[in-house]
Design a protein around this motif. Sequence first.
Motif, mmCIF file in Angstrom:
data_model
loop_
_atom_site.group_PDB
_atom_site.id
_atom_site.type_symbol
_atom_site.label_atom_id
_atom_site.label_comp_id
_atom_site.label_asym_id
_atom_site.label_seq_id
_atom_site.Cartn_x
_atom_site.Cartn_y
_atom_site.Cartn_z
ATOM 1 N N LEU A 68 11.009 -5.252 -0.279
ATOM 2 C CA LEU A 68 9.968 -5.468 -1.280
ATOM 3 C C LEU A 68 9.390 -6.880 -1.180
ATOM 4 O O LEU A 68 8.164 -7.069 -1.235
ATOM 5 C CB LEU A 68 10.529 -5.213 -2.679
ATOM 6 N N ALA A 71 7.292 -7.071 1.981
ATOM 7 C CA ALA A 71 6.045 -6.329 1.812
ATOM 8 C C ALA A 71 5.055 -7.136 0.972
ATOM 9 O O ALA A 71 3.848 -7.154 1.272
ATOM 10 C CB ALA A 71 6.325 -4.982 1.151
ATOM 11 N N SER A 155 11.055 0.869 4.951
ATOM 12 C CA SER A 155 11.015 0.469 3.547
ATOM 13 C C SER A 155 9.861 -0.490 3.284
ATOM 14 O O SER A 155 9.181 -0.396 2.248
ATOM 15 C CB SER A 155 12.336 -0.190 3.152
ATOM 16 N N PHE A 159 6.785 0.132 0.546
ATOM 17 C CA PHE A 159 6.480 -0.839 -0.506
ATOM 18 C C PHE A 159 5.066 -1.399 -0.330
ATOM 19 O O PHE A 159 4.396 -1.713 -1.326
ATOM 20 C CB PHE A 159 7.505 -1.970 -0.501
ATOM 21 N N SER A 160 4.606 -1.546 0.898
ATOM 22 C CA SER A 160 3.229 -2.006 1.127
ATOM 23 C C SER A 160 2.227 -1.031 0.538
ATOM 24 O O SER A 160 1.240 -1.433 -0.089
ATOM 25 C CB SER A 160 2.977 -2.178 2.631
ATOM 26 N N ALA A 162 2.811 1.007 -1.972
ATOM 27 C CA ALA A 162 2.905 0.895 -3.430
ATOM 28 C C ALA A 162 2.160 -0.336 -3.938
ATOM 29 O O ALA A 162 1.468 -0.278 -4.968
ATOM 30 C CB ALA A 162 4.374 0.838 -3.852
ATOM 31 N N SER A 189 3.559 -7.679 -9.670
ATOM 32 C CA SER A 189 3.928 -6.754 -8.591
ATOM 33 C C SER A 189 5.213 -5.991 -8.904
ATOM 34 O O SER A 189 5.253 -4.752 -8.827
ATOM 35 C CB SER A 189 4.095 -7.522 -7.274
ATOM 36 N N VAL A 193 5.663 -1.715 -9.303
ATOM 37 C CA VAL A 193 6.214 -0.913 -8.201
ATOM 38 C C VAL A 193 7.616 -0.425 -8.566
ATOM 39 O O VAL A 193 8.378 -0.021 -7.689
ATOM 40 C CB VAL A 193 6.254 -1.702 -6.877
ATOM 41 N N MET A 196 8.426 3.117 -7.292
ATOM 42 C CA MET A 196 8.759 3.155 -5.876
ATOM 43 C C MET A 196 10.124 2.520 -5.629
ATOM 44 O O MET A 196 10.898 2.997 -4.800
ATOM 45 C CB MET A 196 7.690 2.429 -5.059
ATOM 46 N N THR A 197 10.444 1.460 -6.367
ATOM 47 C CA THR A 197 11.750 0.830 -6.222
ATOM 48 C C THR A 197 12.865 1.799 -6.590
ATOM 49 O O THR A 197 13.884 1.894 -5.894
ATOM 50 C CB THR A 197 11.845 -0.430 -7.111
ATOM 51 N N MET A 200 13.205 4.321 -3.793
ATOM 52 C CA MET A 200 13.866 3.742 -2.631
ATOM 53 C C MET A 200 15.354 3.520 -2.887
ATOM 54 O O MET A 200 16.179 3.642 -1.971
ATOM 55 C CB MET A 200 13.196 2.422 -2.253
#
Length: 276
Positions: A68, A71, A155, A159-160, A162, A189, A193, A196-197, A200
Amino acid sequence: MLAIFVYWPLLQNIVFSFLKWNIYSGDQTFVGVDNYAELAQDPIFWKALGNNTWYAAISIVFQVFGALVLAAIVESVRSERWRKAFRAIYFIPSAISLTVAGLLFYFIYQPQTGLLNVFLANLGLGQFSQAWLGHEGTAIFAIIAMSQWQGFGYSVLLFSVALQRIPQELYEAANLDGVGPVRRFFQVSLPLVREMTGLMMIVTISGAFQVFNEVMVMTSGGPNNSSQVLGTWLYHAGFVTNDFGSAAAIGVAIFIITLLLAAAQLGYSRKRRVEW
């Protein structure tokens, strides 16, 4: 399709875990929870579980939080061309199969001619050179390091994506308020996210408890079972000692662990969901 290829085999595996089953002769004997009792007293099972736990903890640090941060750094680059280049560079290792990556690092870790020991010697750190896959204290961590290298770029790419979905107006407002890049990361940020975190985290933890290929390719669980994980110990029980009941019990243990961790993470993510 899910019922046929996921749920029915899962139910079958649970049934098999209550049997002593010789796959070659076909003999099946109901033994109740004896397979689970044997697992609870098996030191190698607990060693494998500990190795999987190390795998999950280190993967969370690098493949979730580390990815993260990287990214966010990549997406802060002003040039679109350079951003695309960095994404491609970091993703390349993820395009390599785990088997090939395992063989590659197997040669990198060679004690005499391996790139890692040669590199340490050239830096004047030859005293740290060793047989990385041949020592009980370093074998599992050498395998984990290879996995981080192989999966890190995937990963970063997720994250990019997201981060790209976050409205630029929020960043512009933060800039007008005089918020620096570090505060902007934590206040804009990171909260946006979180979904998404959470995803992941679930994928990374589940993958850590299902790891198999890289361990089999690099050490097969050695030396002295020091790098065994649940997947390789399941394979050993089923296909080496021909005890499919114990192998099924290990499979049920893996399922329960990953299910509980995923459910806990989903519940936590839903409570802290941020919308805009």
